[in-house]
Design a protein around this motif. Sequence first.
Motif, PDB file in Angstrom:
ATOM      1  N   LEU A 201       0.837  -1.207   0.000  1.00  0.00           N
ATOM      2  CA  LEU A 201       0.000   0.000   0.000  1.00  0.00           C
ATOM      3  C   LEU A 201       0.871   1.257   0.000  1.00  0.00           C
ATOM      4  N   TYR A 202       2.048   1.155   0.606  1.00  0.00           N
ATOM      5  CA  TYR A 202       2.956   2.307   0.673  1.00  0.00           C
ATOM      6  C   TYR A 202       4.094   2.175  -0.344  1.00  0.00           C
ATOM      7  N   HIS A 203       3.830   1.394  -1.390  1.00  0.00           N
ATOM      8  CA  HIS A 203       4.804   1.204  -2.478  1.00  0.00           C
ATOM      9  C   HIS A 203       6.119   0.634  -1.962  1.00  0.00           C
ATOM     10  N   GLY A 204       6.032  -0.168  -0.936  1.00  0.00           N
ATOM     11  CA  GLY A 204       7.235  -0.774  -0.372  1.00  0.00           C
ATOM     12  C   GLY A 204       7.357  -2.223  -0.797  1.00  0.00           C
ATOM     13  N   ARG A 205       8.367  -2.889  -0.235  1.00  0.00           N
ATOM     14  CA  ARG A 205       8.627  -4.284  -0.595  1.00  0.00           C
ATOM     15  C   ARG A 205       8.964  -5.052   0.677  1.00  0.00           C
ATOM     16  N   ILE A 206       8.472  -6.276   0.766  1.00  0.00           N
ATOM     17  CA  ILE A 206       8.787  -7.097   1.935  1.00  0.00           C
ATOM     18  C   ILE A 206       9.282  -8.454   1.427  1.00  0.00           C
ATOM     19  N   TRP A 207      10.322  -8.958   2.044  1.00  0.00           N
ATOM     20  CA  TRP A 207      10.832 -10.260   1.632  1.00  0.00           C
ATOM     21  C   TRP A 207      11.595 -10.916   2.781  1.00  0.00           C
ATOM     22  N   VAL A 208      11.966 -12.183   2.569  1.00  0.00           N
ATOM     23  CA  VAL A 208      12.659 -12.883   3.648  1.00  0.00           C
ATOM     24  C   VAL A 208      13.905 -13.581   3.110  1.00  0.00           C
ATOM     25  N   GLU A 209      14.919 -13.616   3.950  1.00  0.00           N
ATOM     26  CA  GLU A 209      16.111 -14.411   3.630  1.00  0.00           C
ATOM     27  C   GLU A 209      16.317 -15.335   4.825  1.00  0.00           C
ATOM     28  N   SER A 210      16.601 -16.595   4.559  1.00  0.00           N
ATOM     29  CA  SER A 210      16.650 -17.519   5.680  1.00  0.00           C
ATOM     30  C   SER A 210      17.618 -18.665   5.431  1.00  0.00           C
ATOM     31  N   THR A 211      18.250 -19.137   6.494  1.00  0.00           N
ATOM     32  CA  THR A 211      19.120 -20.314   6.409  1.00  0.00           C
ATOM     33  C   THR A 211      18.625 -21.305   7.454  1.00  0.00           C
ATOM     34  N   ILE A 212      18.364 -22.522   6.989  1.00  0.00           N
ATOM     35  CA  ILE A 212      17.862 -23.546   7.912  1.00  0.00           C
ATOM     36  C   ILE A 212      18.865 -23.762   9.052  1.00  0.00           C
ATOM     37  N   GLY A 213      18.354 -23.753  10.256  1.00  0.00           N
ATOM     38  CA  GLY A 213      19.202 -23.995  11.422  1.00  0.00           C
ATOM     39  C   GLY A 213      19.872 -22.737  11.943  1.00  0.00           C
ATOM     40  N   GLN A 214      19.885 -21.666  11.153  1.00  0.00           N
ATOM     41  CA  GLN A 214      20.568 -20.451  11.614  1.00  0.00           C
ATOM     42  C   GLN A 214      19.630 -19.296  11.911  1.00  0.00           C
ATOM     43  N   GLY A 215      18.517 -19.250  11.194  1.00  0.00           N
ATOM     44  CA  GLY A 215      17.569 -18.175  11.460  1.00  0.00           C
ATOM     45  C   GLY A 215      17.038 -17.510  10.210  1.00  0.00           C
ATOM     46  N   SER A 216      16.149 -16.548  10.422  1.00  0.00           N
ATOM     47  CA  SER A 216      15.503 -15.862   9.300  1.00  0.00           C
ATOM     48  C   SER A 216      15.620 -14.359   9.489  1.00  0.00           C
ATOM     49  N   SER A 217      15.676 -13.633   8.348  1.00  0.00           N
ATOM     50  CA  SER A 217      15.652 -12.170   8.393  1.00  0.00           C
ATOM     51  C   SER A 217      14.548 -11.689   7.479  1.00  0.00           C
ATOM     52  N   PHE A 218      13.595 -10.971   8.040  1.00  0.00           N
ATOM     53  CA  PHE A 218      12.526 -10.362   7.236  1.00  0.00           C
ATOM     54  C   PHE A 218      12.914  -8.910   6.977  1.00  0.00           C
ATOM     55  N   PHE A 219      12.860  -8.504   5.715  1.00  0.00           N
ATOM     56  CA  PHE A 219      13.234  -7.136   5.342  1.00  0.00           C
ATOM     57  C   PHE A 219      12.036  -6.365   4.822  1.00  0.00           C
ATOM     58  N   ILE A 220      12.020  -5.067   5.114  1.00  0.00           N
ATOM     59  CA  ILE A 220      10.983  -4.185   4.566  1.00  0.00           C
ATOM     60  C   ILE A 220      11.687  -2.968   3.985  1.00  0.00           C
ATOM     61  N   ASN A 221      11.426  -2.659   2.731  1.00  0.00           N
ATOM     62  CA  ASN A 221      11.943  -1.437   2.134  1.00  0.00           C
ATOM     63  C   ASN A 221      10.790  -0.476   1.916  1.00  0.00           C
ATOM     64  N   LEU A 222      10.966   0.758   2.367  1.00  0.00           N
ATOM     65  CA  LEU A 222       9.929   1.774   2.134  1.00  0.00           C
ATOM     66  C   LEU A 222      10.567   2.974   1.451  1.00  0.00           C
ATOM     67  N   PRO A 223       9.817   3.659   0.557  1.00  0.00           N
ATOM     68  CA  PRO A 223      10.413   4.833  -0.098  1.00  0.00           C
ATOM     69  C   PRO A 223      10.751   5.908   0.938  1.00  0.00           C
ATOM     70  N   ARG A 224      11.952   6.474   0.838  1.00  0.00           N
ATOM     71  CA  ARG A 224      12.379   7.466   1.836  1.00  0.00           C
ATOM     72  C   ARG A 224      11.989   8.878   1.380  1.00  0.00           C
ATOM     73  N   LEU A 225      11.496   9.668   2.317  1.00  0.00           N
ATOM     74  CA  LEU A 225      11.163  11.075   2.040  1.00  0.00           C
ATOM     75  C   LEU A 225      12.374  11.901   2.426  1.00  0.00           C
ATOM     76  N   ASP A 226      12.773  12.873   1.572  1.00  0.00           N
ATOM     77  CA  ASP A 226      13.931  13.664   2.026  1.00  0.00           C
ATOM     78  C   ASP A 226      13.464  14.667   3.087  1.00  0.00           C
ATOM     79  N   THR A 227      14.406  15.135   3.888  1.00  0.00           N
ATOM     80  CA  THR A 227      14.068  15.916   5.087  1.00  0.00           C
ATOM     81  C   THR A 227      13.238  17.156   4.754  1.00  0.00           C
ATOM     82  N   THR A 228      13.607  17.889   3.693  1.00  0.00           N
ATOM     83  CA  THR A 228      12.849  19.109   3.362  1.00  0.00           C
ATOM     84  C   THR A 228      11.394  18.787   3.050  1.00  0.00           C
TER      85      THR A 228
END
Length: 586
Positions: A538-565
């Motif tokens: 909905l916010y034009h972002g992306r979600i995905w997972v990287e995982s290794t059996i026995g070691q664990g999982s990492s879920f990532f979320i990328n969202l478009p960044r707004l510049d400070t101004t």
Amino acid sequence: MNDVMQVVAKGWYRLYYGLILLFAIAIVGAGIATRAMPDFAQYQVAYGLSDITLIVAGILVLYCLTAYWIINRTSPPGAMLGASMLLTLLIFQGLILSAPGQGSWAYVGAWLVTVLFSGMFGLAMVTGSVFFAAVYVLFLANAPGGWLTPHAIAMLAGSAVIAIISYFFWRSKFLDPANRQLTQLTGMLQSNQEQSAILIQSIADGVIVTDNEGKIGLINPAAAAMTEWGVTEATGLDVHLVAKLKKEDNSELSLDENPFTLVLETKKQLSQNYVLTGQHEKQQHISLVISPVAVPGGGIGGAVAIMHDISSAKAAEQQRAEFISTASHEMRTPVAAIEGYLALALNEKVSTIDSRARGYLEKAHSSTKHLGQLFQDLLTSAKAEDGRLSNHPAVVEMGEFTEQLAEDLRFGAQKKGLASEFLVGTNGAIDATSDSESTPKKVIKPLYYVYVDPDRLREVITNLFDNAVKYTDNGKVSLGLTGNNEVVQLYIRDTGPGIPAEDIPHLFQKFYRVDNSATRTIGGTGLGLFICRKIIELYHGRIWVESTIGQGSSFFINLPRLDTTKAQMLQKSPGTSPSAPASPPS
Ligand code: ADP
């Protein structure tokens, strides 16, 4: 076989079969009339209009119609035409023999007319027709009046003379072999073209063919009806004008996103759903497949678009989603009541129960909690699917937001005996707040602004963190934040069992749960990650997972960044945000 017979132009064959058809229809008509009207009954015998004659004439009608159909469709080989002439002659023989009286003269006349046409089938047929006349006379040889009757003379002599005339008449009209081949090819081509034209005109899906500049070369009636244009009106116009498309969520498409432009530029097939708006504003959901048309030499000659109306499927889907959301909404209330009463029953201050009953009630309580969660998830996922999810985006500074959230979440990890940490930075930890540290280190952190609904984002992060805690037996759960100029990246990392590679592509689908002993014992609905994906998209972002059996999982979320101004500008005038609820204003 083709060259055994001579062939003349198609029109002559049409004339021949047309005349016989008329004759056969006349016999059938006369046969019926003599049976239906007593005044005409006398002609029945005179013209030999017996049942057999009628059947033979009926066959002749069918036969002529078939021959007519074949001639119209293809250029039939000469031998086939010749065989059909033989059949006609045979049928006439039958008719003449079955009409004993004066009436048979009419058939003899018709026979002689047929012989006149025999020349157009070539020499074989000319001699064949005389041979047939001779066979007829031989048949009469045993008749009481002998074989030299006026009938026999007329048949034999007439056939011979007319056959010779016929041969010389038609000889001048024979097509030479090259010409014959050409007519045959033209016939085949014409029939192929007719077949594809019939196919395109009659299919229910809309078909539009454009040239390589997007100009419509062909539009079938179904596409014309869908776009509310006339076929002739639309032909020659720019396809963007006729097929007005919007995205599935009814938002506008830029010219670069227009599928026709994309296919003509990229030369790749495209298949997607759109909303089509007709000339008179009728809207319908369509699935559109556009394929480029390759031309010899590597270029493209245009595109072919197939439009399929999916409005009713969409409506059914909508109905189903509405049913699910109403049902889960209605069912949540009694479930909440049951959960409340069970909690009261388990509360020692208000109820007295024995230890066995407590055990049962605790199980009932946890199942009811699960049921309540399921209804809640069903409701949220139904809303996420049809875009009804409440959404109030605002400028959120992710550093502060995630840090606070991490504070709340770490209790869940602590309860299970897991360590938790919060990391900010591009390369590893710039600032870490972990359980073991009582005073977090403070360093200068970049400001990561995003434009999202904070409640929705909290829901996503909480879900991922809870999952990490739920599926991890020992070790650590980390919540991290990093980013660059374009994106802000969040990650939730655990030291749990990991996710098998074959499950990863399906993980964000509705109701998908990895089938292993952990998921069988740990409760869940399989809706959490689906909801997360819907919210992030909905916010034009992306979600995905990287995982290794026995070691664990990492879920990532990328969202478009707004510049400070931009973020500060938006914060000062928050009134501008509701007009662009989902995407960061540019
Ligand atoms: P559920 O309610 O089953 O947790 P989710 O959609 O949240 O539903 O997750 C889908 C499936 O993904 C889970 O059933 C589980 O098998 C797997 N999964 C999710 N998070 C993790 C994790 N951190 N570690 C291992 N498996 C996970």
